[in-house]
Design a protein around this motif. Sequence first.
Motif, PDB file in Angstrom:
ATOM      1  N   PRO A   1      39.126  49.253  54.444  1.00  0.00           N
ATOM      2  CA  PRO A   1      38.455  48.246  55.266  1.00  0.00           C
ATOM      3  C   PRO A   1      37.498  48.871  56.273  1.00  0.00           C
ATOM      4  N   ASP A   2      36.336  48.223  56.449  1.00  0.00           N
ATOM      5  CA  ASP A   2      35.350  48.721  57.401  1.00  0.00           C
ATOM      6  C   ASP A   2      35.381  47.894  58.688  1.00  0.00           C
ATOM      7  N   ARG A   3      34.512  48.253  59.634  1.00  0.00           N
ATOM      8  CA  ARG A   3      34.514  47.561  60.920  1.00  0.00           C
ATOM      9  C   ARG A   3      34.231  46.060  60.790  1.00  0.00           C
ATOM     10  N   PRO A   4      33.233  45.624  59.987  1.00  0.00           N
ATOM     11  CA  PRO A   4      33.014  44.179  59.842  1.00  0.00           C
ATOM     12  C   PRO A   4      34.245  43.430  59.330  1.00  0.00           C
ATOM     13  N   PHE A   5      35.023  44.078  58.452  1.00  0.00           N
ATOM     14  CA  PHE A   5      36.258  43.454  57.954  1.00  0.00           C
ATOM     15  C   PHE A   5      37.198  43.142  59.115  1.00  0.00           C
ATOM     16  N   TRP A   6      37.466  44.141  59.954  1.00  0.00           N
ATOM     17  CA  TRP A   6      38.390  43.931  61.077  1.00  0.00           C
ATOM     18  C   TRP A   6      37.784  43.008  62.131  1.00  0.00           C
ATOM     19  N   GLN A   7      36.491  43.121  62.361  1.00  0.00           N
ATOM     20  CA  GLN A   7      35.847  42.241  63.343  1.00  0.00           C
ATOM     21  C   GLN A   7      35.983  40.778  62.930  1.00  0.00           C
ATOM     22  N   ARG A   8      35.776  40.507  61.664  1.00  0.00           N
ATOM     23  CA  ARG A   8      35.893  39.131  61.158  1.00  0.00           C
ATOM     24  C   ARG A   8      37.311  38.593  61.350  1.00  0.00           C
ATOM     25  N   LEU A   9      38.311  39.399  61.061  1.00  0.00           N
ATOM     26  CA  LEU A   9      39.695  38.948  61.219  1.00  0.00           C
ATOM     27  C   LEU A   9      40.002  38.583  62.673  1.00  0.00           C
TER      28      LEU A   9
END
Length: 206
Positions: free
Chosen positions: A4-12
Motif C-alpha cells: 500500500p502507498d500513501r494515497p491508499f492510507w490517506q483515503r482510508l
Amino acid sequence: MTGPDRPFWQRLFEQNITPWDRGSASPQLLAWLESGTLSPCRILVPGCGNGYEVLALAAAGFEVTALDYAPAAVERVAAQLRAADLRGSVLQADVREWTPDDGLFDAIYEQTCLCALHPDDWMSYAARLHAWLRPGGRLFALFMQTLKDGAAQGLIQGPPYHCDIHAMRALFPASRWDWPAPPFAHVPHPLGIFEIGILLQPKPAA
C-alpha cells in the motif's frame, strides 16, 4: 513500491475506513503501563494511526514522538493532543526512510506499523527499529496474528499482514535481540484475530 502507498492510507483515514481500530488504547499497552514495565521516557510510536496509544502515553507523562504515513492521521492525532492539552510530536513520515534529527529513543511502541508494511519491507524496517533505540532501549511489540487461507498457496495477503512468530524470530534474531521465554501475552482483537505482545531489547554491540 511494493504494498500500500500513501494515497491508499490517506483515503482510508479520510473516509474513516479503519476496521482494525479498537477505538481505544491497546489493553497490552495499558497492562505494561499499570505494571510499571513501561514508565515515562522518550518513546517513539511508528504508524500511530488514530493515536489512542499516543494520547495514553502523553497523558502518562511520556515524551512522545509519533509517525504516520497518512497526513490525515497525523492531523487527527495532533488535533486530539491539542484538544486534550497534551504534549507530543506527530510527524508525517515514511518509516522506511525516516531518521530522527533529535536523538535516539528509550523505547519504541510497535503495534500496527509492521503488519501494515508489505513483508518485502520488513527487514529494512526492523533494522531501523534497532537503529532508533539508544543503548539499553526497549521495543514493546505487538505482532498481529491474522493468518489467511491464501498463505497455503504462497499468497501474501494484507494489510494487515500476518506476523508469524517464526518469521518474527528471523526478523529480530536472537543474535541481535534479547527474547523473553514464552508463553507470550495473547491480546484479543475485535476483528476476531489476536496479537502477541513481546518486549524485546537489543543486545549490546560486541
